[in-house]
Design an enzyme around this catalytic site. Structure first.
Site, PDB file in Angstrom:
ATOM      1  N   ASP A  95      -1.086 -14.524  58.614  1.00 11.16           N
ATOM      2  CA  ASP A  95      -1.611 -15.508  57.662  1.00 11.16           C
ATOM      3  C   ASP A  95      -0.498 -15.879  56.693  1.00 11.16           C
ATOM      4  O   ASP A  95       0.627 -15.367  56.785  1.00 11.16           O
ATOM      5  CB  ASP A  95      -2.835 -14.957  56.923  1.00 11.16           C
ATOM      6  N   LEU A  96      -0.823 -16.755  55.756  1.00  9.30           N
ATOM      7  CA  LEU A  96       0.165 -17.176  54.764  1.00  9.30           C
ATOM      8  C   LEU A  96       0.605 -15.987  53.909  1.00  9.30           C
ATOM      9  O   LEU A  96      -0.176 -15.059  53.673  1.00  9.30           O
ATOM     10  CB  LEU A  96      -0.430 -18.270  53.872  1.00  9.30           C
ATOM     11  N   ASP A 151       3.753 -19.195  58.838  1.00 14.09           N
ATOM     12  CA  ASP A 151       3.129 -20.518  58.876  1.00 14.09           C
ATOM     13  C   ASP A 151       2.775 -20.843  60.321  1.00 14.09           C
ATOM     14  O   ASP A 151       3.655 -20.963  61.173  1.00 14.09           O
ATOM     15  CB  ASP A 151       4.103 -21.556  58.315  1.00 14.09           C
ATOM     16  N   MET A 152       1.496 -20.970  60.617  1.00 17.13           N
ATOM     17  CA  MET A 152       1.067 -21.223  61.994  1.00 17.13           C
ATOM     18  C   MET A 152       1.534 -22.575  62.520  1.00 17.13           C
ATOM     19  O   MET A 152       1.518 -22.810  63.724  1.00 17.13           O
ATOM     20  CB  MET A 152      -0.461 -21.127  62.091  1.00 17.13           C
ATOM     21  N   HIS A 181     -11.369 -25.729  62.542  1.00 19.48           N
ATOM     22  CA  HIS A 181     -12.296 -26.679  61.911  1.00 19.48           C
ATOM     23  C   HIS A 181     -11.784 -27.153  60.551  1.00 19.48           C
ATOM     24  O   HIS A 181     -12.312 -28.108  59.993  1.00 19.48           O
ATOM     25  CB  HIS A 181     -13.704 -26.090  61.809  1.00 19.48           C
TER      26      HIS A 181
END
Length: 365
Positions: free
Chosen positions: A232-233, A252-253, A270
């Protein structure tokens, strides 16, 4: 031929039906107009810990007993509390027991109010506190402006997008992480109960956007052979606790995702536009083996005309995405199919679990 009397009777009947329909329409508008009262009363119950108070007594209790246990209140307003409880009983969040001997009304829990318990393993209380917080409610007031002019409702309300806001605001960051952690527990329980074979054939799994690591830690505990990575971040990872068998990686994805046999993402896509989702999914494809890898998406599959248990909530969540995300949306199966295909996942299957989202298992080949 129809007589004049028959025509008059028919017209009178039609007028009566029209009048009843108009009154029903009026009642519906009143209900929608004050729909916010449901969520505010629910938030009040969570803030006062009413469900926890009743549960701590292990039996239904009186209003005075509830009032006496409310933290930080030397002189609670019994009349105010009674009116709130009356409304919550009407909504079937609590139940009222009226003793046959004419004694005081006793208030008890229902299956719904058990989801309000703060100390329960499965609780939606943190999510309620987040969704009904003024920070999260403010963007809803800008829907009409965004419909007229475009823009992101959360940014219009707060001057920055939700993840930027969280990064700069530790209080909001904790509110958000606590809410995500509680939903993670609920959904993870459903995944582990129904997706039993989904993790048995993989040796490593990365949870992209895994928050503080709640879901991946539970998966690793249930499947000790799986090497888990929570991704995650950096500002999210900073607050993540240590879990056995799980490593935390900040990043960062949109840039790159750690390599693993499979990737799992719960309620991540989403939040993003189709273009952003394709970028994320392509990074997922690069992170997994091309022959045996898979992506496990835990997302709603929207059915606008569906009558399933969570179909109405899914439509509401689509508006939540409109309020809080940067181009995010709930998607129909056809939209998921198109998205996955463009990202390099030509095969997929949808699996239902006893929770709001479904599992979409996607394969690069």
């Amino acid at each position: 031929m129809r007589s004049k009397k028959q025509n008059l009777l028919e017209k009178k009947e039609m007028d009566s039906k029209e009048a009843k329909a108009l009154v029903q329409g009026q009642a519906t508008i009143w209900q929608f107009m004050f729909g916010f009262a449901d969520s505010m009363a629910l938030k009040c119950a969570v803030e006062l810990r009413i469900a926890d108070i009743i549960n701590s007594h292990h039996r239904p209790i009186t209003l005075a007993q509830i009032a006496s246990c409310i933290d930080g209140s030397a002189s609670p307003d019994i009349t105010c509390l009674a009116r709130i409880m009356r409304f919550l009983i009407r909504r079937k969040l609590f139940i009222a027991h009226h003793p046959s001997d004419g004694g005081e009304c006793l208030y008890g829990l229902t299956h719904s109010s058990r989801w309000l318990l703060h100390d329960s393993e499965l609780s939606l209380a943190p999510l309620i506190l987040m969704q009904d917080h003024p920070w999260l409610m403010a963007p809803w007031h800008y829907f009409s402006r965004c419909a007229r002019e475009g823009g992101i409702a959360f940014k219009v309300a707060h001057g920055r997008e939700v993840f930027e806001f969280a990064s700069a605001n530790p209080t909001f960051n904790k509110l958000f992480n606590d809410a995500m952690a509680c939903t993670s527990k609920v959904v993870t329980r459903a995944i582990l109960s129904e997706y039993k074979d989904g993790f048995s054939s993989i040796g490593s799994l990365v949870d992209v956007g895994g928050g503080t690591g709640g879901m991946i830690s539970e998966i690793v505990r249930a499947y000790p052979h799986v090497k888990g990575t929570n991704f995650d971040l950096p500002h999210v990872i900073e607050t993540a606790p240590t879990y056995h068998g799980v490593c935390h990686i900040g990043g960062d994805m949109f840039q790159a995702i750690p390599n693993a046999d499979a990737v799992i993402m719960k309620w991540i896509l989403h939040d993003w536009s189709s273009e952003d989702c394709i970028k994320i999914l392509r990074n997922c494809r690069d992170a997994i083996p091309s022959e045996t890898g898979k992506v496990i998406l835990v997302e709603c599959v929207l059915q606008p005309d569906g009558s399933g248990l969570f179909d109405d909530v899914s439509l509401i969540l689509d508006l939540v995405m409109l309020a809080h995300s940067s181009g995010g949306k709930q998607r129909t199966e056809l939209e998921w199919k198109k998205l996955l295909n463009e990202a390099g996942f030509p095969r997929y299957k949808v699996l239902n679990i006893p929770a709001l989202p479904c599992i979409i298992e996607a394969y690069p080949k």
